[in-house]
Design an enzyme around this catalytic site. Structure first.
Site, PDB file in Angstrom:
ATOM      1  N   ILE A 140       0.861  -1.177   0.000  1.00  0.00           N
ATOM      2  CA  ILE A 140       0.000   0.000   0.000  1.00  0.00           C
ATOM      3  C   ILE A 140       0.899   1.229   0.000  1.00  0.00           C
ATOM      4  O   ILE A 140       2.075   1.158   0.351  1.00  0.00           O
ATOM      5  CB  ILE A 140      -0.979   0.034   1.200  1.00  0.00           C
ATOM      6  CG1 ILE A 140      -0.236  -0.127   2.533  1.00  0.00           C
ATOM      7  CG2 ILE A 140      -2.046  -1.027   1.057  1.00  0.00           C
ATOM      8  CD1 ILE A 140      -1.162  -0.072   3.745  1.00  0.00           C
ATOM      9  N   ASP A 141       0.351   2.349  -0.417  1.00  0.00           N
ATOM     10  CA  ASP A 141       1.145   3.563  -0.566  1.00  0.00           C
ATOM     11  C   ASP A 141       1.731   4.039   0.762  1.00  0.00           C
ATOM     12  O   ASP A 141       1.200   3.744   1.839  1.00  0.00           O
ATOM     13  CB  ASP A 141       0.289   4.681  -1.158  1.00  0.00           C
ATOM     14  CG  ASP A 141      -0.223   4.348  -2.550  1.00  0.00           C
ATOM     15  OD1 ASP A 141       0.458   3.605  -3.271  1.00  0.00           O
ATOM     16  OD2 ASP A 141      -1.324   4.832  -2.903  1.00  0.00           O
TER      17      ASP A 141
END
Length: 309
Positions: A140-141
């Site tokens: 995930i970012d």
């Protein structure tokens, strides 16, 4: 010095730099630099010109060479995550906001992988084709918090990655967006590809371009100027939730890239997006796993603040 390769098979005729710009997160100027520095091969032969022409079924390889520092805990005074579940095969963590998942340009010793390798021998000695991503099933970012699965051995990693590919790992998110959607439940089915104006970013593109992307949304609570949404990924494209919402005029608040019309200065710790739930069948025990990741203080305080607006 580590050496990582990414292989692509051409499905079209054209320039090699244009093809790689479409397939990677790099701009054409960055691709040209990679070619000049001897990092690109066409059918096992070194590419010397960015304008070299390719044809369907050509094999293009990009070799990434970088010096990886000795893996240490870096500047972490404590784990950059909360442990949600762990056994001998895998663990599920709640990644803290602001933490990069794996080493990359500009982040060689301050990532989640650095901490994991410094504290788990099975990950430090992971025999993986990509030494910068030992055990990383999905990512995930940096400025998104929430649930991540980490595999502890190659067999489980391969099983879990195949499950992700086959949409057998269900990932659900919470986010706060600007605006109030008309419908309480809605789906966005819109292809995602490289942005025409900025190749580093993604955008909704015509259906004959990019990759299929489907996201399901549900309004949990609507406020005067914002809404709390649940999001379920049917596909897993880069920045999918952020791009879909921004393209349909409901940008995630605090998103510095796709939500610049929101109060990004007031909500400066990143996009209000959190992976709150992950569901999958354990690859070893076959047990159905449903794991929740609590939202962080930034998300809680932002929600309180927006509820009053």
């Amino acid at each position: 010095m580590t050496e990582n390769k990414e292989k692509y098979i051409s499905d079209e005729c054209g320039r090699i730099d244009e093809f790689l710009a479409k397939k990677t997160s790099s701009s054409r100027s960055q691709i040209k630099k990679a070619i000049v520095s001897g990092q690109v091969y066409l059918n096992e032969k070194l590419v010397k010109k960015a304008g070299m022409m390719i044809k369907p079924n050509d094999i293009i390889e990009v070799v990434y060479k970088e010096v990886i520092k000795e893996i240490t805990k870096g500047d972490f005074s404590s784990a950059p995550y909360d442990l949600l579940y762990e056994d001998e095969d895998l663990m599920v963590i709640n990644k803290h906001r602001g933490i990069v998942v794996h080493p990359s340009a500009g982040h060689s010793d301050d990532t989640l992988v650095n901490f994991l390798c410094a504290n788990y021998d099975e990950l430090k000695n992971f025999n993986s084709s990509d030494p910068t991503r030992p055990g990383i099933v999905h990512r995930i970012d940096k400025d998104t918090s929430g649930a991540l699965i980490i595999a502890k051995n190659i067999k489980v990693l391969a099983q879990l990655q195949e499950m992700v590919k086959n949409h057998e790992v269900k990932r659900e998110y919470l986010c706060i967006v600007k605006g109030r959607p008309i419908y309480s439940k809605f789906m966005v089915d819109a292809n995602i590809g490289k942005s025409g104006s900025d190749r580093k970013n993604m955008a909704v593109v015509p259906y004959d371009q990019g990759k299929s992307a489907i996201t399901h949304f549900q309004v949990v609570k609507a406020y005067k100027t914002s809404s709390l949404l649940k999001c379920r990924l049917e596909t897993g494209r880069t920045h999918q939730i952020r791009v879909h919402l921004s393209s349909f005029n409901y940008p995630i608040i605090g998103d510095q890239t796709y939500g610049k019309s929101t109060d990004i200065n007031e909500f400066s710790k990143g996009q209000l997006l959190h992976a709150y739930k992950i569901s999958f069948k354990h690859p070893t025990s076959n047990k159905e796993m449903v794991i929740y990741a609590p939202i962080d203080d930034y998300f809680k305080e932002s929600l309180k603040k927006l509820a009053l607006k």
